[in-house]
Design a protein around this motif. Structure first.
Motif, mmCIF file in Angstrom:
data_model
loop_
_atom_site.group_PDB
_atom_site.id
_atom_site.type_symbol
_atom_site.label_atom_id
_atom_site.label_comp_id
_atom_site.label_asym_id
_atom_site.label_seq_id
_atom_site.Cartn_x
_atom_site.Cartn_y
_atom_site.Cartn_z
ATOM 1 N N ASP A 91 0.875 -1.175 0.000
ATOM 2 C CA ASP A 91 0.000 0.000 0.000
ATOM 3 C C ASP A 91 0.911 1.224 0.000
ATOM 4 N N TRP A 92 1.175 1.768 -1.184
ATOM 5 C CA TRP A 92 2.185 2.827 -1.283
ATOM 6 C C TRP A 92 1.817 4.058 -0.467
ATOM 7 N N GLN A 93 0.518 4.406 -0.460
ATOM 8 C CA GLN A 93 0.135 5.611 0.274
ATOM 9 C C GLN A 93 0.335 5.432 1.777
ATOM 10 N N ALA A 98 3.596 6.537 6.538
ATOM 11 C CA ALA A 98 4.381 6.017 7.659
ATOM 12 C C ALA A 98 5.753 6.675 7.685
ATOM 13 N N ILE A 99 6.368 6.842 6.518
ATOM 14 C CA ILE A 99 7.655 7.540 6.450
ATOM 15 C C ILE A 99 7.491 8.976 6.953
ATOM 16 N N ALA A 100 6.420 9.628 6.528
ATOM 17 C CA ALA A 100 6.190 11.025 6.926
ATOM 18 C C ALA A 100 5.976 11.153 8.429
ATOM 19 N N HIS A 101 5.245 10.212 9.011
ATOM 20 C CA HIS A 101 5.037 10.268 10.468
ATOM 21 C C HIS A 101 6.352 10.040 11.207
ATOM 22 N N GLU A 102 7.206 9.167 10.673
ATOM 23 C CA GLU A 102 8.535 8.991 11.258
ATOM 24 C C GLU A 102 9.317 10.300 11.158
ATOM 25 N N ALA A 103 9.265 10.933 9.985
ATOM 26 C CA ALA A 103 9.974 12.196 9.780
ATOM 27 C C ALA A 103 9.485 13.251 10.760
ATOM 28 N N ARG A 104 8.185 13.292 10.959
ATOM 29 C CA ARG A 104 7.622 14.278 11.879
ATOM 30 C C ARG A 104 8.118 14.057 13.293
ATOM 31 N N ARG A 105 8.160 12.811 13.738
ATOM 32 C CA ARG A 105 8.662 12.526 15.088
ATOM 33 C C ARG A 105 10.141 12.898 15.220
ATOM 34 N N ILE A 106 10.912 12.593 14.200
ATOM 35 C CA ILE A 106 12.343 12.913 14.243
ATOM 36 C C ILE A 106 12.557 14.421 14.265
ATOM 37 N N MET A 107 11.793 15.151 13.461
ATOM 38 C CA MET A 107 11.946 16.606 13.424
ATOM 39 C C MET A 107 11.507 17.259 14.721
ATOM 40 N N ARG A 108 10.495 16.711 15.355
ATOM 41 C CA ARG A 108 10.078 17.255 16.650
ATOM 42 C C ARG A 108 11.108 16.916 17.730
ATOM 43 N N ARG A 109 11.784 15.807 17.571
ATOM 44 C CA ARG A 109 12.851 15.433 18.506
ATOM 45 C C ARG A 109 14.048 16.367 18.358
ATOM 46 N N HIS A 110 14.237 16.877 17.150
ATOM 47 C CA HIS A 110 15.342 17.794 16.854
ATOM 48 C C HIS A 110 14.739 19.080 16.283
ATOM 49 N N PRO A 111 14.301 20.011 17.118
ATOM 50 C CA PRO A 111 13.556 21.181 16.628
ATOM 51 C C PRO A 111 14.324 22.055 15.646
ATOM 52 N N TRP A 112 15.623 21.941 15.600
ATOM 53 C CA TRP A 112 16.434 22.715 14.661
ATOM 54 C C TRP A 112 16.418 22.108 13.256
ATOM 55 N N LEU A 113 15.957 20.873 13.141
ATOM 56 C CA LEU A 113 16.070 20.141 11.882
ATOM 57 C C LEU A 113 15.155 20.644 10.769
ATOM 58 N N PRO A 114 13.881 20.978 11.021
ATOM 59 C CA PRO A 114 13.002 21.357 9.907
ATOM 60 C C PRO A 114 13.548 22.480 9.031
ATOM 61 N N SER A 115 14.118 23.505 9.639
ATOM 62 C CA SER A 115 14.625 24.622 8.822
ATOM 63 C C SER A 115 15.773 24.173 7.935
ATOM 64 N N ASP A 136 11.638 2.119 -3.316
ATOM 65 C CA ASP A 136 11.223 0.724 -3.205
ATOM 66 C C ASP A 136 9.717 0.645 -2.958
ATOM 67 N N VAL A 137 9.219 1.527 -2.086
ATOM 68 C CA VAL A 137 7.773 1.592 -1.835
ATOM 69 C C VAL A 137 7.009 1.874 -3.122
ATOM 70 N N LEU A 138 7.589 2.731 -3.969
ATOM 71 C CA LEU A 138 6.906 3.150 -5.208
ATOM 72 C C LEU A 138 7.340 2.336 -6.422
ATOM 73 N N ALA A 139 8.014 1.231 -6.204
ATOM 74 C CA ALA A 139 8.576 0.466 -7.325
ATOM 75 C C ALA A 139 7.514 0.077 -8.350
ATOM 76 N N ASP A 140 6.325 -0.280 -7.903
ATOM 77 C CA ASP A 140 5.272 -0.724 -8.827
ATOM 78 C C ASP A 140 4.298 0.386 -9.199
ATOM 79 N N HIS A 141 4.558 1.593 -8.700
ATOM 80 C CA HIS A 141 3.673 2.708 -9.029
ATOM 81 C C HIS A 141 3.965 3.176 -10.452
ATOM 82 N N PRO A 142 2.930 3.482 -11.249
ATOM 83 C CA PRO A 142 3.156 3.845 -12.651
ATOM 84 C C PRO A 142 3.697 5.250 -12.874
#
Length: 223
Positions: A91-93, A98-115, A136-142
């Motif tokens: 399920d590519w979406q 899931a990647i984005a939610h991981e990114a959000r947690r990491i950026m909140r852990r490091h508040p200097w990172l988003p900029s 790899d997630v999008l490998a089969d996406h057209p």
């Protein structure tokens, strides 16, 4: 030598082939810089301050990192080690969110990172691993290959901007700005703003808004 300095740090050897043996490693220096930025903000990360934290001279750090820009690149890439990247589910979406939610947690852990994600979008070894996972997630996406790369950029940029807004909302000025917008809506001079605010669901969580906006953006990019 000038051309060498223009290369990204990962294309340069960590230890000079001649001279004294290295007393530090890039990983050790990067870890100290991350801790300093997490505790005191990015402005606190200078070569002089970092050297003092490590108990060495500022000049000695230039044996490992040629510039502060090198250090920032190392710091950004180091945070990409924190991703948990399970095998694609099919399920590519869902996987991209899931990647984005991981990114959000990491950026909140490091508040200097988003900029830095917005202003320094280059990739190091761990960032390349993240990109490989997304592809790899999008490998089969057209979608066209270029659009898949655009999806990676959009995911990172939108997540960074969302986290910046979240962090800004915790500042004292955020309540004043929100109050002013309410005043404008109540005045009746901007009916579309008033109608939009009235229709906004207050029970919608930031988590829901983030997922909804990102899903729309990614669907638009990938087609």
């Amino acid at each position: 030598m000038a051309g060498q300095k223009e290369e990204v740090i990962w294309l340069r050897p960590e230890q000079a082939p001649v001279g004294r043996p290295a007393e530090r490693s890039r990983a050790e220096i990067t870890a100290a810089a991350l801790e300093l930025a997490d505790q005191e903000g990015l402005d606190a990360v200078s070569m002089r301050r970092l050297a003092a934290t490590l108990g060495t001279g500022a000049a000695s750090l230039y044996r490992y990192v040629a510039t502060r820009d090198d250090l920032l690149d190392l710091m950004i890439d180091s945070t990409a080690r924190e991703y948990h990247l399970p095998a694609p589910s099919g399920d590519w979406q869902a996987d991209l969110l899931a990647i984005a939610h991981e990114a959000r947690r990491i950026m909140r852990r490091h508040p200097w990172l988003p900029s830095l994600v917005v202003t320094r979008p280059g990739l190091g070894p761990h960032g390349v691993d993240l990109l490989e996972h997304l592809l790899d997630v999008l490998a089969d996406h057209p979608a066209e290959p270029a659009h898949k790369l655009e999806a990676f950029a959009v995911l990172n940029a939108l997540t960074a901007l969302f986290v910046q807004n979240e962090l800004a909302a915790t500042h004292s000025g955020a309540q004043r700005r929100s109050s002013y917008l309410g005043h404008v809506a109540a005045a009746g001079t901007h009916p579309r703003i008033a109608a939009t605010l009235a229709a906004t669901q207050p029970e919608t969580t930031a988590h829901d808004r983030f997922a909804t906006v990102l899903a729309r953006a990614l669907s638009g990019v990938l087609g």
